[in-house]
Design a protein around this motif. Structure first.
Motif, PDB file in Angstrom:
ATOM      1  N   SER A  38     -21.361  69.706  -7.726  1.00  0.00           N
ATOM      2  CA  SER A  38     -20.469  68.685  -8.270  1.00  0.00           C
ATOM      3  C   SER A  38     -21.160  67.346  -8.454  1.00  0.00           C
ATOM      4  CB  SER A  38     -19.258  68.513  -7.349  1.00  0.00           C
ATOM      5  OG  SER A  38     -19.675  68.086  -6.054  1.00  0.00           O
ATOM      6  N   HIS A  39     -22.242  67.096  -7.694  1.00  0.00           N
ATOM      7  CA  HIS A  39     -22.942  65.827  -7.804  1.00  0.00           C
ATOM      8  C   HIS A  39     -23.675  65.699  -9.137  1.00  0.00           C
ATOM      9  CE1 HIS A  39     -22.162  64.667  -3.627  1.00  0.00           C
ATOM     10  NE2 HIS A  39     -22.381  65.927  -3.323  1.00  0.00           N
ATOM     11  N   ALA A  40     -23.824  66.787  -9.851  1.00  0.00           N
ATOM     12  CA  ALA A  40     -24.506  66.732 -11.136  1.00  0.00           C
ATOM     13  C   ALA A  40     -23.598  66.190 -12.234  1.00  0.00           C
ATOM     14  CB  ALA A  40     -25.003  68.122 -11.518  1.00  0.00           C
ATOM     15  N   SER A  41     -22.307  66.030 -11.960  1.00  0.00           N
ATOM     16  CA  SER A  41     -21.361  65.638 -12.999  1.00  0.00           C
ATOM     17  C   SER A  41     -21.626  64.240 -13.519  1.00  0.00           C
ATOM     18  CB  SER A  41     -19.925  65.740 -12.484  1.00  0.00           C
ATOM     19  OG  SER A  41     -19.752  64.893 -11.358  1.00  0.00           O
ATOM     20  N   ASP A  42     -22.063  63.333 -12.667  1.00  0.00           N
ATOM     21  CA  ASP A  42     -22.368  61.968 -13.089  1.00  0.00           C
ATOM     22  C   ASP A  42     -23.555  61.452 -12.289  1.00  0.00           C
ATOM     23  OD1 ASP A  42     -22.453  59.406 -14.000  1.00  0.00           O
ATOM     24  OD2 ASP A  42     -20.342  58.952 -13.645  1.00  0.00           O
ATOM     25  N   PRO A  43     -24.771  61.862 -12.650  1.00  0.00           N
ATOM     26  CA  PRO A  43     -25.958  61.447 -11.899  1.00  0.00           C
ATOM     27  C   PRO A  43     -26.120  59.931 -11.827  1.00  0.00           C
ATOM     28  CG  PRO A  43     -26.497  63.247 -13.389  1.00  0.00           C
ATOM     29  CD  PRO A  43     -25.115  62.788 -13.740  1.00  0.00           C
ATOM     30  N   VAL A  44     -25.821  59.212 -12.925  1.00  0.00           N
ATOM     31  CA  VAL A  44     -26.016  57.762 -12.932  1.00  0.00           C
ATOM     32  C   VAL A  44     -25.140  57.101 -11.879  1.00  0.00           C
ATOM     33  CG1 VAL A  44     -25.721  55.651 -14.294  1.00  0.00           C
ATOM     34  CG2 VAL A  44     -26.760  57.680 -15.338  1.00  0.00           C
ATOM     35  N   GLU A  45     -23.869  57.472 -11.820  1.00  0.00           N
ATOM     36  CA  GLU A  45     -22.957  56.890 -10.837  1.00  0.00           C
ATOM     37  C   GLU A  45     -23.382  57.253  -9.415  1.00  0.00           C
ATOM     38  OE1 GLU A  45     -20.118  54.701  -9.095  1.00  0.00           O
ATOM     39  OE2 GLU A  45     -20.721  54.680 -11.205  1.00  0.00           O
ATOM     40  N   THR A  46     -23.830  58.470  -9.213  1.00  0.00           N
ATOM     41  CA  THR A  46     -24.311  58.893  -7.894  1.00  0.00           C
ATOM     42  C   THR A  46     -25.472  58.024  -7.432  1.00  0.00           C
ATOM     43  OG1 THR A  46     -23.623  61.186  -8.238  1.00  0.00           O
ATOM     44  CG2 THR A  46     -25.353  60.801  -6.609  1.00  0.00           C
ATOM     45  N   LEU A  47     -26.408  57.741  -8.318  1.00  0.00           N
ATOM     46  CA  LEU A  47     -27.582  56.953  -7.956  1.00  0.00           C
ATOM     47  C   LEU A  47     -27.244  55.477  -7.777  1.00  0.00           C
ATOM     48  CD1 LEU A  47     -30.246  58.676 -10.220  1.00  0.00           C
ATOM     49  CD2 LEU A  47     -29.714  59.100  -7.820  1.00  0.00           C
ATOM     50  N   HIS A  48     -26.253  54.992  -8.506  1.00  0.00           N
ATOM     51  CA  HIS A  48     -25.819  53.603  -8.319  1.00  0.00           C
ATOM     52  C   HIS A  48     -25.307  53.382  -6.892  1.00  0.00           C
ATOM     53  CE1 HIS A  48     -25.108  52.561 -12.869  1.00  0.00           C
ATOM     54  NE2 HIS A  48     -26.383  52.642 -12.545  1.00  0.00           N
ATOM     55  N   ARG A  49     -24.795  54.432  -6.246  1.00  0.00           N
ATOM     56  CA  ARG A  49     -24.233  54.309  -4.897  1.00  0.00           C
ATOM     57  C   ARG A  49     -25.265  54.542  -3.788  1.00  0.00           C
ATOM     58  NH1 ARG A  49     -20.154  57.758  -7.148  1.00  0.00           N
ATOM     59  NH2 ARG A  49     -21.032  59.473  -5.912  1.00  0.00           N
ATOM     60  N   ALA A  50     -26.482  54.921  -4.135  1.00  0.00           N
ATOM     61  CA  ALA A  50     -27.458  55.346  -3.131  1.00  0.00           C
ATOM     62  C   ALA A  50     -27.787  54.253  -2.114  1.00  0.00           C
ATOM     63  CB  ALA A  50     -28.733  55.835  -3.812  1.00  0.00           C
ATOM     64  N   ALA A  51     -27.922  53.013  -2.571  1.00  0.00           N
ATOM     65  CA  ALA A  51     -28.245  51.923  -1.644  1.00  0.00           C
ATOM     66  C   ALA A  51     -27.109  51.700  -0.645  1.00  0.00           C
ATOM     67  CB  ALA A  51     -28.535  50.640  -2.417  1.00  0.00           C
ATOM     68  N   ASP A  52     -25.862  51.775  -1.109  1.00  0.00           N
ATOM     69  CA  ASP A  52     -24.714  51.598  -0.213  1.00  0.00           C
ATOM     70  C   ASP A  52     -24.659  52.713   0.831  1.00  0.00           C
ATOM     71  OD1 ASP A  52     -23.927  49.341  -1.642  1.00  0.00           O
ATOM     72  OD2 ASP A  52     -22.729  50.533  -3.037  1.00  0.00           O
ATOM     73  N   THR A  53     -25.072  53.904   0.444  1.00  0.00           N
ATOM     74  CA  THR A  53     -25.077  55.024   1.382  1.00  0.00           C
ATOM     75  C   THR A  53     -26.093  54.785   2.500  1.00  0.00           C
ATOM     76  OG1 THR A  53     -24.439  56.535  -0.400  1.00  0.00           O
ATOM     77  CG2 THR A  53     -25.339  57.527   1.587  1.00  0.00           C
ATOM     78  N   LEU A  54     -27.213  54.154   2.182  1.00  0.00           N
ATOM     79  CA  LEU A  54     -28.189  53.822   3.228  1.00  0.00           C
ATOM     80  C   LEU A  54     -27.613  52.792   4.196  1.00  0.00           C
ATOM     81  CD1 LEU A  54     -31.658  53.604   1.415  1.00  0.00           C
ATOM     82  CD2 LEU A  54     -30.721  55.474   2.799  1.00  0.00           C
ATOM     83  N   VAL A  55     -26.864  51.843   3.678  1.00  0.00           N
ATOM     84  CA  VAL A  55     -26.225  50.850   4.556  1.00  0.00           C
ATOM     85  C   VAL A  55     -25.273  51.555   5.507  1.00  0.00           C
ATOM     86  CG1 VAL A  55     -24.711  48.847   4.651  1.00  0.00           C
ATOM     87  CG2 VAL A  55     -26.481  48.983   2.888  1.00  0.00           C
ATOM     88  N   ASP A  56     -24.528  52.515   5.001  1.00  0.00           N
ATOM     89  CA  ASP A  56     -23.619  53.278   5.857  1.00  0.00           C
ATOM     90  C   ASP A  56     -24.384  54.065   6.915  1.00  0.00           C
ATOM     91  OD1 ASP A  56     -21.480  52.360   4.383  1.00  0.00           O
ATOM     92  OD2 ASP A  56     -21.367  54.143   3.099  1.00  0.00           O
ATOM     93  N   ALA A  57     -25.580  54.538   6.555  1.00  0.00           N
ATOM     94  CA  ALA A  57     -26.400  55.308   7.501  1.00  0.00           C
ATOM     95  C   ALA A  57     -26.942  54.423   8.615  1.00  0.00           C
ATOM     96  CB  ALA A  57     -27.538  55.998   6.764  1.00  0.00           C
ATOM     97  N   GLY A  58     -27.118  53.144   8.344  1.00  0.00           N
ATOM     98  CA  GLY A  58     -27.551  52.196   9.371  1.00  0.00           C
ATOM     99  C   GLY A  58     -29.046  51.988   9.443  1.00  0.00           C
ATOM    100  N   THR A  59     -29.786  52.991   9.900  1.00  0.00           N
ATOM    101  CA  THR A  59     -31.220  52.846  10.109  1.00  0.00           C
ATOM    102  C   THR A  59     -31.945  54.141   9.759  1.00  0.00           C
ATOM    103  OG1 THR A  59     -31.136  53.619  12.402  1.00  0.00           O
ATOM    104  CG2 THR A  59     -30.840  51.243  12.045  1.00  0.00           C
ATOM    105  N   SER A  60     -33.257  54.050   9.664  1.00  0.00           N
ATOM    106  CA  SER A  60     -34.083  55.247   9.527  1.00  0.00           C
ATOM    107  C   SER A  60     -35.536  54.881   9.791  1.00  0.00           C
ATOM    108  CB  SER A  60     -33.960  55.866   8.128  1.00  0.00           C
ATOM    109  OG  SER A  60     -34.745  55.153   7.184  1.00  0.00           O
TER     110      SER A  60
END
Length: 278
Positions: A38-60
């Protein structure tokens, strides 16, 4: 195919490091189809959210490599460290390439990454061993995407906010982790508009300073949407030689949630003298 994870002073400083490095010395497609994910449906929108997902993850933890090619010379700089995405603070130990004889010419440089700033220790070139050098990243023509020898992991993620076109390549495996592979092109000016404060100024500088504002990339996200690997291909003009330098910057992220304690140096520990160019 699995891949291993562990593998006015500021401008002068960064230019010196870049000159020292340049002059001194792909992912695989998976078998899944777009219809199965399902993530293939809108790759551009998925990638636009990638930085926010790292913030949610906290650290690495993070591993970096930067390959540069100019005038028939190719060098690779490697880094290792960790990052706190909520505080926008990171720490990398960056190893410059060996000499042609195979010996280390410089001790590893410790870099602290912060919004709008890069701090370096063991910079050399007349800087006392116990002092840090501070660089304002907005003053650099590449926004410190290249000159520090490693791309700030969060900045690398924020570059994806400038994604104009992207395709879902398929599922694959990265160091034993199932990931989704995307390939696309980011626009530096567009990324700057959507970036957070500190990163925005640096990307604005890069959009003006690079040979082209379009940045091709490959990125691999896990099933939580977190970046596991990202590879950008930059092109910029070497200020001294006026030649185009091709750069491939790769960042690997792993051990999400690991403890990270990055403390920026006190004012008394920052070197304020003149930096010798190499």
């Amino acid at each position: 195919m699995a891949e291993r994870q562990h593998r006015g002073t500021g401008t002068v400083v960064a230019a010196g490091l870049m000159f020292c490095v340049c002059m001194g010395t792909g992912g695989c497609s998976g078998t899944g189809s777009a219809a199965e994910d399902s993530h293939a449906s809108d790759p551009v929108e998925t990638l636009h959210r990638a930085a926010d997902t790292l913030v949610d993850a906290g650290t690495s933890k993070a591993s970096t490599s930067m390959e540069m090619a100019t005038g028939g010379t190719r060098v690779t700089i490697r880094g290792q460290g960790d990052y706190d995405y909520r505080r926008r603070l990171g720490r990398l130990k960056v190893q410059l390439p060996q000499t042609p004889a195979g010996t280390a010419e410089h001790r590893p440089i410790t870099e602290l990454l912060a919004p709008g700033a890069l701090f370096m220790k063991n910079r050399g070139a007349g800087v006392p061993a116990d002092k840090w050098v501070r660089v304002d990243t907005a003053t650099l023509s590449d926004g410190n995407l290249v000159t520090g020898g490693a791309t700030d992991p969060y900045t690398a993620a924020e570059l994806l906010r400038g994604t104009r076109t992207a395709t879902y390549v398929g599922r694959t495996e990265l160091a034993g982790i199932e990931v989704r592979h995307y390939r696309g092109t980011s626009d530096l000016a567009l990324a700057a508009k959507g970036a957070s404060n500190g990163v925005r100024q640096a990307l604005t500088a890069a959009a003006k300073g690079f040979a082209t504002a379009e940045v091709p990339f490959d990125v691999y996200l896990d099933d939580q949407g977190r970046i596991r690997k990202i590879r950008h291909r930059f092109s910029f003009v070497n200020g001294r030689q006026k030649s185009t330098v091709a750069v491939a910057s790769t960042t690997l992220l792993y051990d999400f949630g690991a403890p990270v304690d990055v403390r920026l140096p006190a004012s008394k520990d920052i070197y304020a003298g003149k930096i010798a160019e190499r």
